[in-house]
Scaffold this active site. Structure first.
Site, PDB file in Angstrom:
ATOM      1  N   CYS A 156      -1.196  -8.418   4.066  1.00 50.80           N
ATOM      2  CA  CYS A 156      -2.039  -8.768   2.919  1.00 50.80           C
ATOM      3  C   CYS A 156      -1.968  -7.689   1.845  1.00 50.80           C
ATOM      4  O   CYS A 156      -2.673  -6.680   1.910  1.00 50.80           O
ATOM      5  CB  CYS A 156      -3.481  -8.973   3.376  1.00 50.80           C
ATOM      6  SG  CYS A 156      -4.589  -9.332   2.009  1.00 50.80           S
ATOM      7  N   CYS A 159      -5.227  -7.071   0.019  1.00 47.66           N
ATOM      8  CA  CYS A 159      -6.240  -6.308   0.766  1.00 47.66           C
ATOM      9  C   CYS A 159      -5.879  -4.821   0.851  1.00 47.66           C
ATOM     10  O   CYS A 159      -6.741  -3.966   0.737  1.00 47.66           O
ATOM     11  CB  CYS A 159      -6.381  -6.830   2.196  1.00 47.66           C
ATOM     12  SG  CYS A 159      -6.305  -8.599   2.368  1.00 47.66           S
ATOM     13  N   ASP A 160      -4.610  -4.538   1.112  1.00 47.18           N
ATOM     14  CA  ASP A 160      -4.223  -3.170   1.487  1.00 47.18           C
ATOM     15  C   ASP A 160      -3.374  -2.433   0.445  1.00 47.18           C
ATOM     16  O   ASP A 160      -3.014  -1.282   0.653  1.00 47.18           O
ATOM     17  CB  ASP A 160      -3.453  -3.207   2.821  1.00 47.18           C
ATOM     18  CG  ASP A 160      -4.303  -3.791   3.932  1.00 47.18           C
ATOM     19  OD1 ASP A 160      -5.522  -3.577   3.911  1.00 47.18           O
ATOM     20  OD2 ASP A 160      -3.759  -4.473   4.813  1.00 47.18           O
TER      21      ASP A 160
END
Ligand code: NDP
Length: 337
Positions: A156, A159-160
């Site tokens: 992701c 997300c990261d």
């Protein structure tokens, strides 16, 4: 209507009414999944006053909630952020009476009428079921990769990505996901290497051209990851690579590896109860009707990526979600609701 079909409906109606009298908590419809397909189904079902219960699942909001700019959803000339689109759909569904629950299905018994769903310790009975459980990120499957998830390995980018600030990183894959992730990650990383296992790309031309033109992005073709390094240190140190064409092996020192190699349909819990294809996608007739040994299973519908290996777009997921809800409405009407 064929005689067989009419008889089938009649028998179903009889069974249905019998159970209905003894159980007042039976739901009209339950929707599995809260991505684009599930939430569109929820909006339509809620507007039909069916008070759908939506189980948000393991990945609430589905793939759109972890994507960035969606540029091809009609009605948004400048594009819309995936999470914003999902949030708006949730608001729209709850406004009309949909109940969203942060839970996922443990098991389902589709041989009963009404269908019986186990959700943790709870049992929910429902007259109809819409499966919109989507698809989850695919991993390479290397033990070293699995050991480093959250320590430099991610599926992701949204997300990261931030954690990759100022670092050199790799993105695996040759489809739109990989291109989108790579382009997004250039906001943080100093250099992004896209590693594609062939020299052919599944990515759309426009996405591929954007990635090729980007000064921070480089490509490696015909290359596979053999090992993810850094397991002992609990921190990604690099990737052991192999060029399938030249036979060359070398180590690419990167601090992050993002996977963009497609998805696996979330339908294993229905194995044996409904028809799945060889890759685990739910087989459907007319994109939504679920079958059991080739015969339509009344009251069960599938929509979105869990049944779509061909288009896999937010708009097609929304379209089939709408279709599924309309069929639920029709089915319940035929059953005498
Ligand atoms: P795709 O199936 O299109 O591409 C998967 C890629 O990963 C392929 O290059 C494939 O290689 C590679 N791959 C698969 N398994 C492995 C493996 N084990 N090791 C190495 N490489 C592997 O998936 P995407 O997620 O990219 O896209 C899915 C759908 O979503 C598409 O329809 C796409 O257009 C859409 N999408 C649209 C976006 C947008 O419009 N903004 C953004 C993201 C996706 P090979 O070709 O050799 O099999």
């Amino acid at each position: 209507m064929t005689l067989c079909y009419a008889l089938g409906l009649h028998l179903l109606a009889a069974r249905y009414n019998q159970t209905d009298m003894s159980d007042t908590t039976v739901r009209d419809t339950v929707i599995l999944g809260s991505g684009c397909a599930g939430l569109t189904a929820a909006i339509y079902a809620a507007r039909a006053n069916l008070k759908p219960l939506v189980l948000e699942g393991h990945e609430p909001g589905g793939q759109l909630s972890i994507t960035t700019l969606v540029e091809n959803f009609p009605g948004w000339p400048e594009g819309v952020q995936g999470p914003e689109l999902i949030e708006n759909m949730k608001k729209q569904a709850t406004r009309f009476g949909a109940e969203l629950r942060m839970a996922h299905l443990t098991s389902a018994d589709l041989t009963r009428s009404p269908f019986e769903l186990t959700i943790g310790k709870d049992i929910v009975q429902t007259r109809s079921l819409i499966i919109a459980s989507g698809a989850s990120a695919r991993w390479l499957g290397l033990p070293s990769e699995q050991a480093l998830i959250g320590f430099g390995v991610s599926s992701c980018a949204t997300c990261d990505g931030f954690f990759a600030s100022g670092k050199e990183i790799a993105v695996i894959g040759g489809g739109d996901s990989a291109m989108e992730e790579a382009i997004f990650l250039t906001r943080f990383a100093t250099k992004v290497t896209i590693i594609n296992r062939t020299e052919n790309f599944r990515a759309s031309r426009i996405m591929l051209e954007r990635a090729i033109a980007h000064p921070q992005i480089e490509f490696l073709h015909n290359t596979v990851v053999e090992e993810v390094l850094g397991v002992e240190e609990k921190e990604l140190k690099g990737l052991k690579l192999f060029n399938k064409k030249t036979g060359e092996r070398w180590t690419l020192p990167v601090a992050f590896m993002f996977l963009g190699i497609g998805h696996i349909p979330n339908a294993t819990m229905f194995k044996g109860q409904i028809d799945l294809d060889d890759d685990g996608y739910i087989k459907t007739e007319h994109n939504i009707f679920v079958t059991q040994m080739g015969v339509q299973l009344h009251g069960v519908y599938a929509c979105g990526d869990v049944q779509d290996r061909r288009y896999r777009q937010a708009i097609t997921a929304a379209g089939t979600g709408c279709m599924a809800a309309l069929e639920v409405e029709k089915y319940l009407e035929e059953m005498g609701r």
